[in-house]
Design a protein around this motif. Structure first.
Motif, PDB file in Angstrom:
ATOM      1  N   GLN A   1      33.849  31.387  46.808  1.00  0.00           N
ATOM      2  CA  GLN A   1      34.000  30.544  47.999  1.00  0.00           C
ATOM      3  C   GLN A   1      35.473  30.283  48.282  1.00  0.00           C
ATOM      4  O   GLN A   1      35.865  30.110  49.440  1.00  0.00           O
ATOM      5  CB  GLN A   1      33.254  29.210  47.809  1.00  0.00           C
ATOM      6  CG  GLN A   1      31.810  29.338  47.377  1.00  0.00           C
ATOM      7  CD  GLN A   1      31.022  30.327  48.214  1.00  0.00           C
ATOM      8  OE1 GLN A   1      30.969  30.210  49.429  1.00  0.00           O
ATOM      9  NE2 GLN A   1      30.406  31.309  47.548  1.00  0.00           N
ATOM     10  N   GLN A   2      36.288  30.252  47.232  1.00  0.00           N
ATOM     11  CA  GLN A   2      37.725  30.039  47.399  1.00  0.00           C
ATOM     12  C   GLN A   2      38.456  31.337  47.758  1.00  0.00           C
ATOM     13  O   GLN A   2      39.495  31.305  48.428  1.00  0.00           O
ATOM     14  CB  GLN A   2      38.325  29.476  46.105  1.00  0.00           C
ATOM     15  CG  GLN A   2      37.682  28.195  45.609  1.00  0.00           C
ATOM     16  CD  GLN A   2      38.160  27.862  44.197  1.00  0.00           C
ATOM     17  OE1 GLN A   2      39.280  28.163  43.826  1.00  0.00           O
ATOM     18  NE2 GLN A   2      37.287  27.235  43.415  1.00  0.00           N
ATOM     19  N   HIS A   3      37.924  32.466  47.270  1.00  0.00           N
ATOM     20  CA  HIS A   3      38.589  33.759  47.450  1.00  0.00           C
ATOM     21  C   HIS A   3      37.558  34.798  47.892  1.00  0.00           C
ATOM     22  O   HIS A   3      37.251  35.745  47.144  1.00  0.00           O
ATOM     23  CB  HIS A   3      39.259  34.202  46.146  1.00  0.00           C
ATOM     24  CG  HIS A   3      40.211  33.193  45.578  1.00  0.00           C
ATOM     25  ND1 HIS A   3      41.495  33.035  46.044  1.00  0.00           N
ATOM     26  CD2 HIS A   3      40.060  32.267  44.588  1.00  0.00           C
ATOM     27  CE1 HIS A   3      42.105  32.077  45.356  1.00  0.00           C
ATOM     28  NE2 HIS A   3      41.257  31.598  44.472  1.00  0.00           N
TER      29      HIS A   3
ATOM     30  N   GLU B   1      37.527  37.337  49.807  1.00  0.00           N
ATOM     31  CA  GLU B   1      37.899  38.737  50.051  1.00  0.00           C
ATOM     32  C   GLU B   1      37.624  39.644  48.856  1.00  0.00           C
ATOM     33  O   GLU B   1      37.493  40.860  49.009  1.00  0.00           O
ATOM     34  CB  GLU B   1      39.389  38.837  50.419  1.00  0.00           C
ATOM     35  CG  GLU B   1      39.799  38.023  51.633  1.00  0.00           C
ATOM     36  CD  GLU B   1      40.136  36.578  51.300  1.00  0.00           C
ATOM     37  OE1 GLU B   1      40.555  35.846  52.212  1.00  0.00           O
ATOM     38  OE2 GLU B   1      40.004  36.184  50.114  1.00  0.00           O
ATOM     39  N   TYR B   2      37.526  39.083  47.665  1.00  0.00           N
ATOM     40  CA  TYR B   2      37.402  39.909  46.457  1.00  0.00           C
ATOM     41  C   TYR B   2      35.950  40.243  46.124  1.00  0.00           C
ATOM     42  O   TYR B   2      35.695  41.042  45.222  1.00  0.00           O
ATOM     43  CB  TYR B   2      38.062  39.195  45.263  1.00  0.00           C
ATOM     44  CG  TYR B   2      39.546  38.970  45.475  1.00  0.00           C
ATOM     45  CD1 TYR B   2      40.484  39.882  44.999  1.00  0.00           C
ATOM     46  CD2 TYR B   2      39.992  37.858  46.175  1.00  0.00           C
ATOM     47  CE1 TYR B   2      41.841  39.685  45.211  1.00  0.00           C
ATOM     48  CE2 TYR B   2      41.354  37.646  46.389  1.00  0.00           C
ATOM     49  CZ  TYR B   2      42.267  38.566  45.912  1.00  0.00           C
ATOM     50  OH  TYR B   2      43.613  38.383  46.126  1.00  0.00           O
ATOM     51  N   GLY B   3      35.007  39.625  46.813  1.00  0.00           N
ATOM     52  CA  GLY B   3      33.602  39.975  46.618  1.00  0.00           C
ATOM     53  C   GLY B   3      32.999  39.512  45.312  1.00  0.00           C
ATOM     54  O   GLY B   3      32.029  40.101  44.829  1.00  0.00           O
ATOM     55  N   TRP B   4      33.539  38.449  44.740  1.00  0.00           N
ATOM     56  CA  TRP B   4      33.049  38.007  43.428  1.00  0.00           C
ATOM     57  C   TRP B   4      31.601  37.526  43.447  1.00  0.00           C
ATOM     58  O   TRP B   4      30.940  37.519  42.411  1.00  0.00           O
ATOM     59  CB  TRP B   4      33.943  36.898  42.883  1.00  0.00           C
ATOM     60  CG  TRP B   4      35.325  37.359  42.545  1.00  0.00           C
ATOM     61  CD1 TRP B   4      35.728  38.643  42.296  1.00  0.00           C
ATOM     62  CD2 TRP B   4      36.497  36.549  42.451  1.00  0.00           C
ATOM     63  NE1 TRP B   4      37.079  38.670  42.043  1.00  0.00           N
ATOM     64  CE2 TRP B   4      37.582  37.408  42.119  1.00  0.00           C
ATOM     65  CE3 TRP B   4      36.732  35.184  42.592  1.00  0.00           C
ATOM     66  CZ2 TRP B   4      38.871  36.936  41.942  1.00  0.00           C
ATOM     67  CZ3 TRP B   4      38.035  34.713  42.418  1.00  0.00           C
ATOM     68  CH2 TRP B   4      39.089  35.580  42.093  1.00  0.00           C
ATOM     69  N   ASP B   5      31.116  37.116  44.631  1.00  0.00           N
ATOM     70  CA  ASP B   5      29.716  36.701  44.705  1.00  0.00           C
ATOM     71  C   ASP B   5      28.782  37.874  44.428  1.00  0.00           C
ATOM     72  O   ASP B   5      27.644  37.673  43.991  1.00  0.00           O
ATOM     73  CB  ASP B   5      29.404  36.097  46.075  1.00  0.00           C
ATOM     74  CG  ASP B   5      29.794  37.017  47.220  1.00  0.00           C
ATOM     75  OD1 ASP B   5      30.818  37.725  47.112  1.00  0.00           O
ATOM     76  OD2 ASP B   5      29.073  37.022  48.234  1.00  0.00           O
ATOM     77  N   LYS B   6      29.278  39.097  44.641  1.00  0.00           N
ATOM     78  CA  LYS B   6      28.465  40.290  44.373  1.00  0.00           C
ATOM     79  C   LYS B   6      28.909  41.022  43.105  1.00  0.00           C
ATOM     80  O   LYS B   6      28.089  41.425  42.296  1.00  0.00           O
ATOM     81  CB  LYS B   6      28.526  41.249  45.568  1.00  0.00           C
ATOM     82  CG  LYS B   6      27.946  40.666  46.855  1.00  0.00           C
ATOM     83  CD  LYS B   6      28.001  41.691  47.975  1.00  0.00           C
ATOM     84  CE  LYS B   6      27.406  41.141  49.264  1.00  0.00           C
ATOM     85  NZ  LYS B   6      28.214  40.028  49.810  1.00  0.00           N
ATOM     86  N   ASN B   7      30.221  41.197  42.940  1.00  0.00           N
ATOM     87  CA  ASN B   7      30.687  42.011  41.800  1.00  0.00           C
ATOM     88  C   ASN B   7      30.977  41.204  40.545  1.00  0.00           C
ATOM     89  O   ASN B   7      31.216  41.767  39.481  1.00  0.00           O
ATOM     90  CB  ASN B   7      31.908  42.854  42.184  1.00  0.00           C
ATOM     91  CG  ASN B   7      33.116  42.008  42.584  1.00  0.00           C
ATOM     92  OD1 ASN B   7      33.494  41.075  41.882  1.00  0.00           O
ATOM     93  ND2 ASN B   7      33.749  42.353  43.710  1.00  0.00           N
ATOM     94  N   LYS B   8      30.967  39.864  40.654  1.00  0.00           N
ATOM     95  CA  LYS B   8      31.177  38.954  39.526  1.00  0.00           C
ATOM     96  C   LYS B   8      32.486  39.216  38.779  1.00  0.00           C
ATOM     97  O   LYS B   8      32.622  38.921  37.598  1.00  0.00           O
ATOM     98  CB  LYS B   8      29.997  39.040  38.538  1.00  0.00           C
ATOM     99  CG  LYS B   8      28.623  38.868  39.194  1.00  0.00           C
ATOM    100  CD  LYS B   8      28.509  37.576  39.971  1.00  0.00           C
ATOM    101  CE  LYS B   8      27.109  37.301  40.493  1.00  0.00           C
ATOM    102  NZ  LYS B   8      26.651  38.192  41.571  1.00  0.00           N
ATOM    103  N   GLY B   9      33.450  39.797  39.490  1.00  0.00           N
ATOM    104  CA  GLY B   9      34.760  40.023  38.896  1.00  0.00           C
ATOM    105  C   GLY B   9      34.975  41.419  38.345  1.00  0.00           C
ATOM    106  O   GLY B   9      36.083  41.750  37.906  1.00  0.00           O
TER     107      GLY B   9
END
Length: 205
Positions: free
Chosen positions: A160-162, A164-172
């Motif tokens: 939610q803060q970042h 653009e990186y897609g962490w909601d899908k790729n989890k980092g």
């Protein structure tokens, strides 16, 4: 590949152990976010059906099993931060998370079954490392599930803060979107700058 069972725990119970915790970590491979660990003591009379390595389960099934585990088992979850990953290394940080998860169990376990081939140096409780334990031992599989669910939630929150990186899908993990955002936008405070893919992207010629 066979599914995990309760054989290791039963053998330990036959030798007098009563509070056996499975311990596992998640998040050693991502480029961003903390590493998480969980410790789980199952109730032999209330072991959820279908426990397995978290990677072998759908997200929906992981959520269902995690809910059952929080209701019927003794569960502890802990993390090591990105700063700790950088200060130590990812293996030691994962072990710190394991040590913290075990220490938070109250009452304490009397034996640990730990995924991998090492027992973290800060653990004084009798323990046995189990290679590929999340596919062999239901207590370790349970720990892998609750740790995975918890870390995924953390990464969704950070997304939610970042966004653009897609962490909601790729989890980092280093997906194409994540790597592209790193190249175009640079690093966030949640990135593991010592990890080779991050370092290479940020400092390439």
């Amino acid at each position: 590949m066979g599914k995990p069972d309760y054989a290791l725990e039963m053998a330990l119970m036959a030798r007098g152990r009563r509070r056996i915790a499975g311990v596992d970590e998640v998040g050693r491979g991502p480029l961003a976010g903390p590493v998480m660990a969980a410790a789980v003591i199952l109730d032999p009379q209330a072991i959820p059906e279908g426990l397995n390595d978290s990677k072998q389960l759908t997200e929906r099934r992981r959520r269902e099993l995690a809910q059952q585990l929080h209701a019927d088992a003794q569960v502890s979850i802990a993390e090591a931060s990105v700063e700790e990953i950088e200060y130590h290394n990812i293996l030691r940080a994962a072990h710190l998370a394991m040590e913290r998860a075990v220490a938070a169990l109250d009452p304490a376990p009397d034996f640990l079954l730990i995924d991998g081939n090492l027992v973290p140096r800060g653990i004084a409780i009798p323990a046995q490392p189990v290679v590929k334990g999340d596919t062999r031992c239901v207590s370790i599989a349970a720990a892998s599930i609750v740790a995975k669910i918890w870390r995924d939630r953390v990464m969704v929150d950070l997304a939610q803060q970042h966004p653009e990186y897609g962490w909601d899908k790729n989890k980092g993990y280093p997906t194409k979107q994540h790597r592209s955002a790193l190249q175009n936008l640079g690093m966030t405070p949640h990135h593991r700058r010592s990890f080779r893919p991050v370092h290479k992207i940020l400092y390439q010629d």
